[in-house]
Design a protein around this motif. Structure first.
Motif, short mmCIF file in Angstrom:
data_model
loop_
_atom_site.label_atom_id
_atom_site.label_comp_id
_atom_site.label_asym_id
_atom_site.label_seq_id
_atom_site.Cartn_x
_atom_site.Cartn_y
_atom_site.Cartn_z
N SER A 46 0.83 -1.21 0.00
CA SER A 46 0.00 0.00 0.00
C SER A 46 0.86 1.25 0.00
O SER A 46 0.56 2.24 -0.67
CB SER A 46 -0.91 0.02 1.22
OG SER A 46 -1.77 -1.08 1.19
N GLN A 88 -7.17 0.66 -0.25
CA GLN A 88 -7.46 -0.51 0.58
C GLN A 88 -8.40 -0.11 1.72
O GLN A 88 -9.42 -0.73 1.93
CB GLN A 88 -6.15 -1.06 1.16
CG GLN A 88 -6.35 -2.20 2.13
CD GLN A 88 -5.01 -2.65 2.72
OE1 GLN A 88 -4.03 -1.94 2.64
NE2 GLN A 88 -5.00 -3.83 3.29
N ASP A 169 -6.03 -1.50 -4.74
CA ASP A 169 -5.43 -2.07 -3.54
C ASP A 169 -6.48 -2.93 -2.84
O ASP A 169 -7.39 -2.42 -2.20
CB ASP A 169 -4.94 -0.93 -2.63
CG ASP A 169 -4.00 -1.44 -1.54
OD1 ASP A 169 -3.88 -2.66 -1.40
OD2 ASP A 169 -3.40 -0.60 -0.85
N GLU A 170 -6.36 -4.22 -3.00
CA GLU A 170 -7.32 -5.18 -2.44
C GLU A 170 -8.77 -4.79 -2.73
O GLU A 170 -9.56 -4.58 -1.81
CB GLU A 170 -7.10 -5.32 -0.93
CG GLU A 170 -5.71 -5.81 -0.62
CD GLU A 170 -5.56 -6.28 0.83
OE1 GLU A 170 -6.54 -6.78 1.38
OE2 GLU A 170 -4.46 -6.13 1.36
N GLY A 401 -2.97 -2.35 6.68
CA GLY A 401 -4.36 -2.79 6.76
C GLY A 401 -4.51 -4.15 7.41
O GLY A 401 -5.32 -4.34 8.33
#
Ligand SMILES: Nc1ncnc2c1ncn2[C@@H]1O[C@H](COP(=O)(O)OP(=O)(O)OP(=O)(O)O)[C@@H](O)[C@H]1O
Ligand SMILES: Nc1ncnc2c1ncn2[C@@H]1O[C@H](COP(=O)(O)OP(=O)(O)OP(=O)(O)O)[C@@H](O)[C@H]1O
Ligand SMILES: [Mg+2]
Ligand SMILES: [Mg+2]
Lengths: 496, 297, 325, 325
Positions: A46, A88, A169-170, A401
């Motif tokens: 990230s 994220q 991001d995810e 995260g």
């Protein structure tokens, strides 16, 4: 490097208090390709993306776009360079409506600078229609679930045509396979249009479905960049965690005990209807369904975050009235929320304080907090959960995260309840740590705890659960025993 | 050291509130007047309209061993124990505007607030018509001057004129803009208002501002206290009826005179009052001149 | 991280104690400017002078940490103090008078608490309403008049135990209580959590409304005590006293590092904030700075102090980075 | 949603316009209580009375929506107005005087903006510092004395165009400007986003610092205009005028639904909030309620109005939920 390179990072370094987040990273993204980034929690993924997007600034190193050196010192700049990003930690303005969210920061205006609301509405309508989503345009984001928002963010990012570099991001941490397939169709069409996509995920099968290139980060260093064809899942995992890892679920046969939780025809005003199920000691129960099926809502009602209209909640044979979270916690039932930002962490407080928050009485002697005991418990828990943090006095907001998620989990472990309601417990957690968490769940079940897990990852449900309930549009559409588990069977019930 | 034959005395003047225009005027006058005394080195402190602050300032001045402390109390009784401490510490004390009564060993210079209002109230007794409607504007609650002046109006006017009705009475905190707000509402609520009775000139001026140019109110009477530049002008224009001059110059002159006597040990204790001249259209010219000379106009 | 040089060490101290260094600086500069500053009597004076608003600031700190606020403390102080004085004049009992002040202030704060928790009024509005109501009630009670001749009541604010004036004793005691609550109790932890992220606190099973109510009650106790000291110090029952104290209390608290976004703040910081304001006022008076200029300087220095603190905190983030390897 | 019954309809209206209904209620009750209330003259009177603080409230609304705040507006108003008056007395030019007021107020607000954006001072502290500095400067400039005989300067606040007094014209114009900025410009939308979630706003590519600065500048323009109207209305240059206006402006804004958590608020709401306070003060004066009792009632009604508004808003959320299917 070939002409095809859109974005190139050279010798990027970045440090935060107590951590070197990135160490001499060289990375590039090509046009018309999907570059997947993987690595353990806290590896620096990230951070690297936020540097590209101008949220952070690298300590040293250069960024080139189309082979030109660029200085990206703010997201505004990044946007000018054609970069768009799905974060994220979904960052959204809760008071904003679905409609305006699509254009935030980019409002269409008339010649005289007047915001063109008509156009906004038309655009928003078109986007939603095209994607087959039926959100009310005037709903505020704060009234949506985190998965809804994730979907909307995806739609927003891919519909923003000016972007040449799209960072995700995810993006799939809170959505289920059906939506993921839709997303992948989108990504493929973007790739065909020559866009560069950088994609971060902890879901291994997903990665291999979509990747052209794969880069692995470990402890802030780049350990490999290779075309997908040269890699397989095992190799990637061992690159990530530095050792081999078996991909078997640590499921054990545990003797099922007494019924601990029973829910009888629970209703909530048109959100869910006639929910009936039970959980026994030592049992792991799964809840499956598509986004918006109402699983989260059921859990919230059980836990006392929302009220329900009718129905019974019976814990250990005793009917309890849940009007607030105290009622459920006092009766030994806790819930891990899928929305850790909103319901999980206290960002400005330390890892330590976050971890012991739900069970402070444990540490009180004569009205005074026992510091030493607290520190011992927290340190032990962080070790067990493999939380990566400079110290237990670091603010939670400074963790990656996945590590934040672990802290929230740790909080409930410390609380040691009888019933765990886990909503997407492994959301954003890396493969290595995931198996640790599965082991933990098994250990809990062995100790006679009842676990109810909502998850959008079918393999996880199939691997870990004793029974799976499937929900669709607010109703339970079926219950599967372990011997009947299969993706097909679940999906069939999930679509209703 | 022959050149420095004369000793310098350090004098602290602790003002009620430098943000209040009369208090500021007085402080300015005192500073100016002190320049005439070579043996007096004057420092001004601002009580900011707060008893707690003013008491702190008195304590500070004692600690700093001033030769003389002059207190313009925000609220006489609240400052009393601190004024007493001044005397106990062997420091000369003057209380002024208004004096704190009965401090043994302390001196005082004052214009009596009760009298200030009483003299205009007496005029009003004759001027205010039968069965008149009047409005009353008060200073801040608990303020010594505000309550003394109001008491004077009660005793010298309202008690003697039962025919007069108070159709509105509010606290405008000495402020012109607050007084305007009340007057605007009263004008709506009443058919006619015959007189404005105000505890200071600022508020009277504010009330007059509201009825300015309204022929219905051409003859409205209005009374204040202070003799500010604005009030004097209004009297000259025939819009204001009367005010009592609370002359900062006169007070300042007297205070410095007393100060000099005290620090040079010519007297030990002295109590003195300045007069309360009433300003009306008849004698207004001289006060305009006074303000012009002072650069207030 | 091994060879920490002296310069490094100093910069670490600077970063950790930003606002404290401002205080030290102010202290040193003041001592140099004026010889009277450093006397025990003067320092005692300062402490006594800031005691009342700092007691209020402790309550304010607890509230702001929890995402709450109190604008009514000045007014409630006046009401509680006034009734206390008047009970004393009627009964002659100091203890009873003391209790009355606390009961009244706690009562007002329970109403604040109910408005905020049960009726979900924003704390700003709830306590603004209480500010008006308590002041109105105080003025109505004496019809705007002051109560004089309060006799022995003055022991609370004008007395002293040994060499230490009573207001300072209360100030220290309440400071310790605040520190203890925030640092060492479940209530304190809960309040930090509530201010830091209320929804997460709810989801962690904290009875948010009860804790908020407790925060207001604690504040009420402090305000009540401040009321007693105030009336005793001014030697009267002043229904119109302590106007604007809410701002002074807030200022000390915020300069001391309490953040309006909630979840952050300490008792020690508040003390530092209070002394910065106290030293500043004192030295300017000692030197004899013109009142208007004082205001300008005060504003400027408060801004500079906070700017300095923010800057050093940011540097901390940056330079610590460098030490990680 | 198909068979909306009349009761439903009414409850929807109630939910959407909670605080507006409070205003209507107050209006009706006031008309019944006192016959003078409903006259055109009285209503004009009220509008004129609230015009200055409401102009400040518009600026405050814009700032609070953006997560900012201005405590200095009363002081800056006084400084700007005072300098404007004094320039007018020197030059005789109304236009120049008007410009000076705006320039001074904008200048002060640029400093506010710099402190908040560049030096990251909390807005509370930054504007509190400015509050002290501007007031000090104003008092210093005239040495605490008022400026009289301001001649034609009075047209700004005492004149009228047609039947409408100038303050009301400014009030309406600035209201429209505020509404337009908030609703129809990128600046406005950005400010909502910034106040609603600053990080998200940054991530959406909004230049947060520039927008915050602009918010302060707009506020400065409003404060400058308010300064001109104020001095003109009181027919003097009062360095000590407009004390406490920041509270009144904040109150109107907050009653009107602007939230300190940021991202929420409208120009219309602020107008409603201002009129609620205005009607309340007016009717109590018309009826002749005792000053102290007025304070109590005012506090109570403000709390009730906001409680009612919060309650109906909550109902709204619930009933909307019901439509998810
Ligand atoms: N704002 C910050 N302040 C301090 N440290 C930070 C900050 N953001 C990230 N870090 C640290 O930097 C390291 C890398 O974090 P990053 O968020 O990039 O990890 P990640 O690879 O995205 O992990 P995850 O899979 O858990 O999201 C972590 O050790 C984290 O604690
Ligand atoms: N506060 C709210 N206001 C209005 N609608 C809501 C609110 N919360 C949830 N919903 C809606 O209720 C439905 C059920 O959402 P829920 O989050 O329970 O789904 P889910 O099955 O848990 O799926 P996922 O967790 O993957 O989103 C969704 O359509 C959601 O938009
Ligand atoms: Mg990450
Ligand atoms: Mg869910």
């Amino acid at each position: 490097m070939g002409k095809n390179v859109k974005l190139r990072l050279e010798n990027i370094d970045k440090s935060f208090p107590g951590v070197k987040a990135l160490d001499n990273i060289n990375f590039s993204a090509e046009k018309g390709s999907v570059h997947v980034l993987c690595g353990e929690n806290g590896a620096g993924k990230s951070t690297l993306m936020k540097i590209i997007n101008g949220v952070y600034h690298q300590d040293t190193g250069n960024i080139y776009i189309d082979d030109k050196l660029v200085e990206i010192d703010s997201p505004t700049k990044a946007k000018e360079h054609g970069i768009s990003m799905i974060f994220q930690e979904l960052d959204f303005v809760p008071e904003m409506t679905v409609e305006e969210n699509f254009v935030t920061g980019n409002w269409p205006t008339s010649k005289f600078g007047k915001v063109n609301w008509k156009k906004i509405r038309k655009q928003a309508k078109e986007i939603l229609e095209k994607e087959g989503l039926d959100y009310d345009l005037d709903t505020k984001l704060k009234d949506l679930s985190i998965s809804d928002i994730q979907l909307l963010e995806i739609v927003k990012a891919v519909s923003y045509d000016a972007a040449d570099i799209i960072i995700m991001d995810e993006p799939t941490s809170a959505i289920s396979d059906t939506e993921i397939d839709l997303l992948f169709d989108k990504i493929r069409s973007l790739r065909e249009r020559g866009k560069s996509i950088i994609y971060i995920s902890h879901k291994m099968d997903e990665i291999f479905k979509i990747a052209d290139m794969i880069t692995v980060l470990r402890d802030g260093q780049l350990v490999a960049t290779k075309p997908k064809e040269e890699l397989d899942i095992e190799t990637v995992i061992s690159l990530m965690v530095g050792r081999k890892l078996s991909e078997n679920f640590p499921k054990e046969d545990i003797e099922i005990g007494e019924e601990i939780l029973k829910v009888k025809s629970l209703n909530s005003h048109r959100i869910f209807k006639d929910i009936d199920f039970n959980v026994h000691a030592g049992e792991i129960i799964g809840f499956s369904g598509l986004v918006g099926a109402g699983r989260t809502e059921v859990l919230r009602a059980l836990f006392g975050l929302d009220s329900y209209d009718s129905g019974e909640i019976i814990i250990n044979g005793k009917k309890i009235d849940v009007t607030s979270t105290n009622d459920s916690i006092d009766n030994g039932m806790v819930m891990l929320s899928e929305d850790r930002r909103r319901y999980g962490i206290i960002p400005v407080r330390s890892v330590k304080e976050n971890t012991t928050l739900a069970n402070l009485e444990e540490f009180i002697y004569n009205g005074r907090l026992h510091r030493q005991k607290e520190i011992e418990v927290v340190e032990e828990m962080c070790e067990k959960m493999n939380v990566k943090t400079p110290s237990i006095d670091t603010d939670v907001s400074a963790l990656s995260g996945g590590n934040q998620q672990k802290v929230v989990l740790a909080k409930w472990m410390v609380n040691d309840p009888d019933i765990f309601l886990l909503d997407e417990p492994t959301r954003g957690i890396d493969v290595g740590a995931k198996f640790e968490i599965y082991k933990l769940m098994t250990a809990l079940a062995k100790r006679g705890k009842a676990i109810l897990m909502v998850s959008s990852e079918l393999p996880e449900l199939i691997g870990m659960c004793d029974r799976i309930y499937v929900m669709s549009e607010g109703k339970l559409t079926g219950e599967l025993k372990r011997k009947d588990f299969s993706q097909e069977a679940i999906m069939k019930l999930a679509v209703g | 050291n022959e050149v420095m034959a004369q000793e310098e005395y350090r004098v602290a003047y602790i003002a009620r509130a430098q943000g209040d225009s009369f208090a500021a005027w007085l402080a300015n006058s005192i500073i100016e007047e002190s320049n005439k005394y070579e043996n007096i080195d004057l420092q001004v402190f601002d009580g900011q309209g707060s008893d707690a602050k003013q008491n702190s300032l008195i304590e500070n001045a004692i600690v700093n061993e001033f030769d003389l402390i002059i207190i313009q109390p925000n609220n006489g009784e609240a400052q009393r124990p601190y004024a007493e401490k001044v005397v106990e510490a062997g420091i000369d004390l003057i209380t002024t505007n208004a004096r704190i009564d009965g401090i043994e060993g302390g001196s005082s210079v004052d214009a009596d607030p009760y009298m200030q209002a009483a003299v205009v109230a007496e005029m009003a007794l004759e001027q205010v018509p039968e069965n008149a409607n009047v409005v009353v504007l008060n200073g801040p609650p608990g303020n010594f001057h505000a309550s003394e002046r109001r008491k004077a109006w009660e005793a010298e006017f309202f008690a003697k004129r039962p025919d007069v009705t108070i159709v509105g009475e509010q606290i405008a905190n000495w402020n012109k803009d607050e007084a305007m707000r009340y007057m605007e509402d009263w004008v709506q609520a009443n058919d006619h208002i015959d007189a404005i009775i105000s505890m200071n000139d600022n508020m009277a001026a504010g009330a007059l501002e509201v009825v300015k140019g309204d022929p219905e109110y051409n003859d409205i009477l209005s009374y204040g206290v202070d003799g500010t530049a604005e009030a004097v002008l209004l009297i000259k224009e025939g819009r204001m009826t009367a005010t009592t001059l609370q002359s900062a110059y006169a007070l300042a002159e007297r205070i410095l005179w007393v100060s000099d006597l005290l620090v040079t040990d010519k007297v030990m204790e002295i109590h003195t009052n300045i007069g309360n001249p009433v300003v009306t259209s008849e004698n207004v010219e001289q006060y305009i001149e006074m303000h012009e000379k002072a650069g207030n106009l | 991280m091994k060879d920490l040089k002296l310069g490094d060490k100093f910069s670490r101290i600077k970063q950790k104690y930003g606002i404290f260094l401002v205080l030290i600086l102010l202290f040193v500069v003041s001592s140099l400017i004026n010889s009277n500053f450093l006397s025990v009597r003067n320092l005692t004076n300062i402490s006594r002078q800031i005691s009342i608003t700092t007691i209020l600031a402790f309550g304010e700190t607890i509230l702001i940490i929890s995402g709450l606020l109190d604008l009514s403390n000045g007014s409630v102080l006046a009401l509680a103090g006034l009734l206390s004085v008047s009970v004393f004049k009627m009964t002659g009992s100091l203890i009873l008078a003391f209790i009355v002040a606390i009961v009244v202030a706690v009562f007002c704060n329970i109403i604040n608490g109910i408005m905020v928790t049960k009726f979900e009024t924003p704390p700003f509005i709830a306590t603004l309403a209480m500010m008006a109501m308590a002041r109105g009630a105080a003025l109505l009670y004496t019809n705007g008049q002051n109560i004089y001749r309060i006799g022995d009541y003055t022991v609370f604010g004008q007395g002293s135990i040994g060499f230490v004036p009573t207001p300072i004793i209360f100030f220290i005691l309440i400071g310790i209580v605040t520190w203890y609550i925030l640092k060492h109790t479940r209530l304190g932890r809960s309040l930090y959590a509530i201010g830091g992220n209320e929804e997460a606190a709810v989801a962690s099973g904290i009875n948010v409304n009860r804790k908020k109510m407790l925060a207001y009650i604690v504040n009420g106790v402090f305000v009540g005590i401040a009321g007693v000291i105030f009336m005793s110090r001014v030697n009267a029952g002043l229904p119109n006293g302590a106007v604007g104290f809410e701002f002074e209390a807030l200022t000390s608290s915020i300069i001391g590092g309490t953040s309006f976004s909630g979840g952050v703040g300490t008792a020690g910081g508040t003390v530092i904030g209070a002394f910065i304001v106290g030293f500043l006022n004192n030295i300017m008076n000692l030197v004899g700075v013109n009142s208007y200029v004082q205001q300008i300087i005060r504003g400027g220095i408060i801004a500079l102090a906070v700017i300095y603190d923010t800057r050093t905190k940011k540097m901390r983030t940056k330079s610590q980075l460098g030490n990680v390897e």
